[in-house]
Design an enzyme around this catalytic site. Structure first.
Site, PDB file in Angstrom:
ATOM      1  N   LYS A   1       0.885   2.401  -0.950  1.00 54.77           N
ATOM      2  CA  LYS A   1       1.381   1.437   0.035  1.00 54.77           C
ATOM      3  C   LYS A   1       2.884   1.687   0.180  1.00 54.77           C
ATOM      4  CE  LYS A   1       2.203  -3.535   0.430  1.00 54.77           C
ATOM      5  NZ  LYS A   1       2.020  -4.839  -0.227  1.00 54.77           N
TER       6      LYS A   1
ATOM      7  N   LYS B  48      -0.161 -15.392   7.466  1.00 54.71           N
ATOM      8  CA  LYS B  48      -1.193 -16.100   6.709  1.00 54.71           C
ATOM      9  C   LYS B  48      -0.598 -17.190   5.857  1.00 54.71           C
ATOM     10  CE  LYS B  48      -4.838 -12.902   5.729  1.00 54.71           C
ATOM     11  NZ  LYS B  48      -4.347 -11.616   6.203  1.00 54.71           N
TER      12      LYS B  48
ATOM     13  N   ASP C 276       9.812 -13.250  -4.297  1.00 54.39           N
ATOM     14  CA  ASP C 276       8.966 -12.347  -3.505  1.00 54.39           C
ATOM     15  C   ASP C 276       9.100 -12.650  -2.007  1.00 54.39           C
ATOM     16  OD1 ASP C 276       7.098 -10.637  -2.498  1.00 54.39           O
ATOM     17  OD2 ASP C 276       5.468 -11.261  -3.816  1.00 54.39           O
TER      18      ASP C 276
ATOM     19  N   SER D  69       8.824 -10.454   1.577  1.00 53.96           N
ATOM     20  CA  SER D  69       8.426  -9.147   2.110  1.00 53.96           C
ATOM     21  C   SER D  69       9.588  -8.439   2.803  1.00 53.96           C
ATOM     22  CB  SER D  69       7.284  -9.311   3.107  1.00 53.96           C
ATOM     23  OG  SER D  69       6.999  -8.070   3.715  1.00 53.96           O
ATOM     24  N   ALA D  70       9.640  -7.135   2.597  1.00 54.15           N
ATOM     25  CA  ALA D  70      10.648  -6.307   3.283  1.00 54.15           C
ATOM     26  C   ALA D  70      10.417  -6.303   4.798  1.00 54.15           C
ATOM     27  CB  ALA D  70      10.609  -4.884   2.738  1.00 54.15           C
ATOM     28  N   ASP D  71       9.246  -6.771   5.236  1.00 54.49           N
ATOM     29  CA  ASP D  71       8.977  -6.847   6.679  1.00 54.49           C
ATOM     30  C   ASP D  71      10.028  -7.708   7.395  1.00 54.49           C
ATOM     31  OD1 ASP D  71       6.680  -5.463   6.067  1.00 54.49           O
ATOM     32  OD2 ASP D  71       5.292  -7.102   6.539  1.00 54.49           O
TER      33      ASP D  71
ATOM     34  N   GLU E 134      -0.073   0.136  12.310  1.00 50.27           N
ATOM     35  CA  GLU E 134       0.220   0.390  10.890  1.00 50.27           C
ATOM     36  C   GLU E 134      -1.025   0.885  10.157  1.00 50.27           C
ATOM     37  OE1 GLU E 134       0.045  -2.487   7.883  1.00 50.27           O
ATOM     38  OE2 GLU E 134      -0.133  -4.186   9.258  1.00 50.27           O
TER      39      GLU E 134
ATOM     40  N   VAL F  82       4.188  -3.005   7.626  1.00 47.31           N
ATOM     41  CA  VAL F  82       4.856  -3.398   8.876  1.00 47.31           C
ATOM     42  C   VAL F  82       6.290  -2.866   8.874  1.00 47.31           C
ATOM     43  CG1 VAL F  82       5.757  -5.385  10.171  1.00 47.31           C
ATOM     44  CG2 VAL F  82       3.402  -5.406   9.322  1.00 47.31           C
TER      45      VAL F  82
HETATM   46  N1  PSU Z   1      -0.744  -9.481   6.028  1.00 43.64           N
HETATM   47  C1  PSU Z   1      -2.015  -9.398   6.470  1.00 43.64           C
HETATM   48  N2  PSU Z   1      -2.665  -8.210   6.419  1.00 43.64           N
HETATM   49  C2  PSU Z   1      -2.064  -7.078   5.945  1.00 43.64           C
HETATM   50  C3  PSU Z   1      -0.704  -7.163   5.500  1.00 43.64           C
HETATM   51  C4  PSU Z   1      -0.088  -8.381   5.556  1.00 43.64           C
HETATM   52  O1  PSU Z   1      -2.543 -10.403   6.896  1.00 43.64           O
HETATM   53  O2  PSU Z   1      -2.700  -6.013   5.897  1.00 43.64           O
HETATM   54  C5  PSU Z   1      -0.004  -5.921   5.008  1.00 43.64           C
HETATM   55  C6  PSU Z   1       0.950  -5.370   6.082  1.00 43.64           C
HETATM   56  O3  PSU Z   1       0.964  -3.966   6.003  1.00 43.64           O
HETATM   57  C7  PSU Z   1       2.298  -5.928   5.651  1.00 43.64           C
HETATM   58  C8  PSU Z   1       2.157  -5.875   4.153  1.00 43.64           C
HETATM   59  O4  PSU Z   1       3.397  -5.197   6.110  1.00 43.64           O
HETATM   60  O5  PSU Z   1       0.826  -6.249   3.894  1.00 43.64           O
HETATM   61  C9  PSU Z   1       3.143  -6.791   3.468  1.00 43.64           C
HETATM   62  O6  PSU Z   1       3.168  -6.514   2.120  1.00 43.64           O
HETATM   63  P1  PSU Z   1       4.316  -7.159   1.205  1.00 43.64           P
HETATM   64  O7  PSU Z   1       4.027  -8.613   1.189  1.00 43.64           O
HETATM   65  O8  PSU Z   1       4.120  -6.494  -0.131  1.00 43.64           O
HETATM   66  O9  PSU Z   1       5.624  -6.803   1.842  1.00 43.64           O
HETATM   67 MN    MN Z   2       6.420  -8.648  -1.995  1.00 42.21          MN
END
Ligand code: PSU
Ligand code: MN
Length: 307
Positions: A89, A162, A141, A143-145, A28, A109
């Site tokens: 992003k 994390k 909140d 994540s879309a992941d 990524e 991701v």
């Molecule tokens: N967690 C980490 N390092 C990162 C990310 C997440 O420890 O760099 C990044 C990844 O690209 C992940 C994104 O897909 O943050 C998630 O963002 P969000 O929570 O906005 O979906």
């Molecule tokens: Mn988010």
């Protein structure tokens, strides 16, 4: 007729590898643009690619550039992404806009999974995934992941998630969505900077071969969605649990006070943690990504040996 291939710009090395059934490993780019400071980020991006090559794999870092989804970046591309201040992003909801408007975009991701699947890449190495955020009851909140893992057939190798996230709820979400989380030489979910959380995993493997066989079986069964491999940070690089948790608590508190929302939350927390640990968290982050690259390349190699 839909024609997503017109938007793919696949690097020659990757194209050749895909044609010859070599183990291609996707990477990524949000981790480069929003996850680490310059110049550590570009150093990391190049070293990860080297590790994969040394294992006999072919790296394919993914980003949005010039109206294309680039699969495989040059060293100059990596440098551009690592240095630029205005990289978007790009998560699933941003992808069409970013490509159409020809912005410089880094894939999360979720988006890296989408793009890897378009290019028929089966394995993807990262540091940590996004998940259910702490306090999600009020912020909503998530994540879309996680949603992506439930629908896109790519195996993601990470070091767990994390503690900026709510780990038990992240695991519940994955369970509901039918995502297998498999520990690599661990029976508990690793928590990114540390090797262990108190969450038991239902599945674990001792070897890359076993993992490759699971991926192969999942494919034959035609099960949709991804598979998450949780690979703990090496012992010598892991950080103290209570030290990191107190730092993370403070970072989360500060993000709420500063009114950070939406896609800015994760990058804000990552940056704050690096500052508060005077770079200790960055060193750990680098080490775990390298370790994931090694394990990811091994799994990909075993998978292609099975075929
Ligand atoms: N967690 C980490 N390092 C990162 C990310 C997440 O420890 O760099 C990044 C990844 O690209 C992940 C994104 O897909 O943050 C998630 O963002 P969000 O929570 O906005 O979906
Ligand atoms: Mn988010």
């Amino acid at each position: 007729m839909k024609n997503y291939k017109m938007f793919l710009d696949i690097k020659e090395e990757v194209k050749e590898a895909l044609k010859n059934n070599l183990p291609v490993v996707a990477l990524e780019s949000t981790i480069i643009s929003h996850g680490m400071p310059y110049p550590d980020n570009v150093k990391m991006a190049k070293k990860v690619e080297d590790i994969i090559r040394k294992e006999g794999g072919v790296p394919a870092t993914i980003a949005i550039m010039d109206g294309k989804i680039k699969i495989g970046l040059t060293d100059e591309d990596l440098e551009t992404l690592a240095k630029a201040k205005d990289v978007m992003k790009v998560s699933r909801r941003d992808l069409a806009v970013a490509v159409s408007n020809k912005v410089l975009g880094a894939t999360t991701v979720a988006t890296t999974m989408i793009c890897a699947e378009m290019a028929e890449i089966k394995f993807f190495v990262t540091g940590g995934i996004g998940g259910v955020h702490r306090g999600y009851e009020t912020s909503l909140d998530v994540s879309a992941d996680l949603e992506e893992l439930s629908q896109t057939n790519v195996t993601v190798i990470c070091a767990g998630a994390k503690a900026i996230l709510d780990l038990p709820r992240t695991m519940e979400y994955l369970e509901t969505k039918g995502v297998s989380v498999v520990g690599y030489q661990t029976k508990v979910l690793p928590a990114f900077y540390t090797r262990e959380s108190d969450i038991q995993l239902r599945h674990y493997v001792d070897s890359a071969k076993e993992l490759a066989e699971i991926v192969y079986t999942k494919d034959q069964l035609n099960l949709k969605g991804g598979l998450l491999v949780a690979n703990p940070i090496p012992v010598e690089d892991s950080l103290d649990d209570s030290y990191m948790n107190s730092i993370i608590d403070k970072a989360v508190e500060q993000s709420v006070k500063d009114g950070i929302q939406g896609k800015d939350v994760t990058p804000y927390l990552l940056k704050t943690i690096v500052e508060k640990t005077q770079g200790k968290s960055l060193a750990a982050n680098l080490a775990l990504v390298y370790n994931n690259a090694l394990v990811g390349a091994k799994i990909a190699k075993e998978y292609f040996n099975l075929k």
